[in-house]
Design a protein around this motif. Structure first.
Motif, PDB file in Angstrom:
ATOM      1  N   GLY A 165       0.790  -1.230   0.000  1.00 15.86           N
ATOM      2  CA  GLY A 165       0.000   0.000   0.000  1.00 15.86           C
ATOM      3  C   GLY A 165       0.817   1.273   0.000  1.00 15.86           C
ATOM      4  N   ILE A 166       2.138   1.176  -0.220  1.00 15.87           N
ATOM      5  CA  ILE A 166       2.984   2.367  -0.222  1.00 15.87           C
ATOM      6  C   ILE A 166       2.799   3.126  -1.539  1.00 15.87           C
ATOM      7  CG2 ILE A 166       5.371   3.190  -0.325  1.00 15.87           C
ATOM      8  CD1 ILE A 166       4.554   2.517   2.459  1.00 15.87           C
ATOM      9  N   GLY A 167       2.440   4.395  -1.449  1.00 14.45           N
ATOM     10  CA  GLY A 167       2.180   5.210  -2.637  1.00 14.45           C
ATOM     11  C   GLY A 167       3.239   6.263  -2.866  1.00 14.45           C
ATOM     12  N   CYS A 185       2.389   4.719  17.256  1.00 12.39           N
ATOM     13  CA  CYS A 185       2.683   3.970  16.028  1.00 12.39           C
ATOM     14  C   CYS A 185       4.182   3.850  15.815  1.00 12.39           C
ATOM     15  CB  CYS A 185       2.054   4.675  14.827  1.00 12.39           C
ATOM     16  SG  CYS A 185       2.778   6.287  14.426  1.00 12.39           S
ATOM     17  N   HIS A 186       4.554   2.898  14.935  1.00 13.62           N
ATOM     18  CA  HIS A 186       5.933   2.816  14.471  1.00 13.62           C
ATOM     19  C   HIS A 186       6.170   3.794  13.331  1.00 13.62           C
ATOM     20  CE1 HIS A 186       5.298  -1.436  16.044  1.00 13.62           C
ATOM     21  NE2 HIS A 186       6.246  -0.949  16.810  1.00 13.62           N
ATOM     22  N   LEU A 187       5.188   3.902  12.442  1.00 17.84           N
ATOM     23  CA  LEU A 187       5.294   4.800  11.291  1.00 17.84           C
ATOM     24  C   LEU A 187       3.983   5.545  11.092  1.00 17.84           C
ATOM     25  CD1 LEU A 187       6.595   1.736  10.072  1.00 17.84           C
ATOM     26  CD2 LEU A 187       7.627   3.490   8.630  1.00 17.84           C
ATOM     27  N   PHE A 188       4.079   6.824  10.728  1.00 21.64           N
ATOM     28  CA  PHE A 188       2.907   7.559  10.289  1.00 21.64           C
ATOM     29  C   PHE A 188       2.537   7.105   8.875  1.00 21.64           C
ATOM     30  CE2 PHE A 188       4.492  10.384  13.577  1.00 21.64           C
ATOM     31  CZ  PHE A 188       3.332  10.880  14.165  1.00 21.64           C
ATOM     32  N   GLN A 199       6.301   7.414   5.472  1.00 19.40           N
ATOM     33  CA  GLN A 199       6.074   6.990   4.098  1.00 19.40           C
ATOM     34  C   GLN A 199       4.581   7.095   3.812  1.00 19.40           C
ATOM     35  OE1 GLN A 199       9.218   3.761   2.828  1.00 19.40           O
ATOM     36  NE2 GLN A 199       8.035   2.917   4.491  1.00 19.40           N
ATOM     37  N   LYS A 200       4.237   7.507   2.610  1.00 18.86           N
ATOM     38  CA  LYS A 200       2.830   7.660   2.240  1.00 18.86           C
ATOM     39  C   LYS A 200       2.201   6.284   2.059  1.00 18.86           C
ATOM     40  CE  LYS A 200      -0.770  10.140   1.030  1.00 18.86           C
ATOM     41  NZ  LYS A 200      -1.476  10.981   2.015  1.00 18.86           N
ATOM     42  N   TYR A 201       1.271   5.946   2.951  1.00 15.69           N
ATOM     43  CA  TYR A 201       0.584   4.659   2.885  1.00 15.69           C
ATOM     44  C   TYR A 201      -0.857   4.918   2.485  1.00 15.69           C
ATOM     45  CZ  TYR A 201      -1.480   0.210   4.175  1.00 15.69           C
ATOM     46  OH  TYR A 201      -2.162  -0.983   4.136  1.00 15.69           O
TER      47      TYR A 201
END
Length: 296
Positions: free
Chosen positions: A139-141, A185-188, A194-196
Motif C-alpha cells: 500500500g505504499i504510494g 505507532c511505528h510509522l505515520f 512513508q505515504k501509505y
C-alpha cells in the motif's frame, strides 16, 4: 549492501527485523470523532472486550466512533449504539483484501490488517493499523507504478528498509511516551514517514493493472533490505526523496548528531535532456503518418 531477512542480525532481544510482529501504522491522530465505512462485507466492532456490533457494507448507516471526556462509543449517525467504554476499540474483518474499511477523512480504503483505536492525550484517541511488513509495502504510494521495474524494486527495498529501521527504533512503544502521545505507532501513514494509501495503490489502474505491477516489485524483493556494518546488521536509515538539487547532504549537516557512513553527500546530476531535429517527412514517418502539416 543488501541482505535478506535470513541474514539480518537479530540484534538485541525484541528488535524488529522481519514481519513476524505487525507494524503499527498511524492513520489518524488526536481525534474526538472518526467516521468509517465498511466496504465489500462485514466489519466486527469491539469496544474494549465487548464485541457486540457488526457494520455491514451497504447497510446505509453512517458509522463513527466518538469520544466524550475519555469515554468512547460507536454511533450510527447521531444515534449512539452499543456499550460505552475506554477509548480502546478495534475494527476487524475477514475476506481480506476484498473486504475493508474506508476512512472518509483520508479518502482511502484499508483492506489488510486490523484497525485499533487507542487513547491519546486530552481525552482524544489515535487510530492505528496493525499490519505485516510485506502487506504494508503493498500500500505504499511513493512512486508511480508506471516507472521502470528496477526503479520499483529499488523503491520496495528502500521502503522495506525504512520501515524496518523505524520499527526497530520504536520496537518497545511503551518506553517511548512521546511517540505514544503523538501517534502510538511505528510509522505515520503520511510523508512524515512513508505515504501509505492502502487499496488505492493495490487497485491502481484498470482492473488493478498498475497495482499488480507494484505488488510484483514488492514480492520480487521479499525479505531484502539495506544494511551496513555501522548498523550492526540491522536496517539502515533509508531516507529517500524525489530530487536532490544536484547533491545529497551529510546527515549531520541536516539533523546534527553522529555522522552515518551510509549517509554521505554524493553528487547527483539528475535527469538529462537532448534535442533532435527531423524534417517533416521523416517525423511523419516515425509517427506513422503520411503528412505533417506546418502550423501557420
Amino acid at each position: 549492501y543488501f541482505c535478506t531477512s535470513a541474514c539480518i542480525s537479530m540484534g538485541e532481544p525484541g528488535s524488529r527485523v522481519g514481519d513476524a510482529d505487525p507494524l503499527r501504522i498511524g492513520l489518524l491522530q488526536n481525534k474526538s470523532v472518526i467516521e468509517f465505512e465498511p466496504v465489500g462485507g462485514a466489519i466486527d466492532l469491539c469496544l474494549g472486550e465487548v464485541c457486540e456490533l457488526t457494520a455491514n457494507a451497504g447497510d446505509g448507516l453512517d458509522w463513527s466512533i466518538k469520544a466524550y471526556s475519555g469515554i468512547c462509543q460507536f454511533y450510527n449517525g447521531d444515534t449512539p449504539v452499543g456499550s460505552t467504554g475506554d477509548c480502546e476499540a478495534s475494527l476487524s474483518w475477514t475476506g481480506q483484501p476484498d473486504v475493508g474499511v474506508k476512512l472518509p477523512t483520508l479518502g482511502y480504503t484499508f483492506g489488510r490488517g486490523e484497525i485499533f483505536v487507542v487513547p491519546a492525550p486530552s481525552n482524544r484517541f489515535h487510530m492505528v493499523l496493525e499490519i505485516g511488513l510485506e502487506e504494508y509495502l503493498y500500500g505504499i504510494g511513493e512512486m508511480p507504478s508506471s516507472w521502470h521495474a528496477e526503479a520499483l524494486r529499488a523503491q520496495a527495498i528502500a521502503s522495506r528498509t525504512y520501515a524496518l529501521y523505524k520499527a526497530w527504533v520504536y520496537r518497545d512503544l511503551e518506553s517511548h511516551q512521546a511517540r505514544l502521545d503523538s501517534c502510538a505507532c511505528h510509522l505515520f501513514a503520511t510523508i512524515y514517514d512513508q505515504k501509505y494509501i492502502g487499496m488505492a495503490k493495490e487497485l491502481e489502474g484498470t482492473d488493478g493493472y498498475w497495482g499488480d505491477i507494484w505488488r510484483a516489485a514488492v514480492d520480487d524483493t521479499s525479505g531484502k533490505a539495506a544494511v551496513h556494518d555501522y548498523s550492526a546488521g540491522r536496517a539502515i536509515e533509508a531516507y529517500y526523496f524525489s530530487s536532490t538539487g544536484g547533491a545529497t547532504e551529510n546527515n549531520e549537516d541536516v539533523w546534527g548528531g553522529t555522522a552515518r557512513p551510509y549517509l554521505r553527500s554524493v553528487h547527483d546530476p539528475g535527469s538529462t535532456s537532448w534535442v533532435e531535429t527531423f524534417d517533416h517527412a521523416e517525423f511523419a514517418s516515425l509517427l506513422g503518418f503520411e503528412v505533417v502539416g506546418e502550423v501557420t
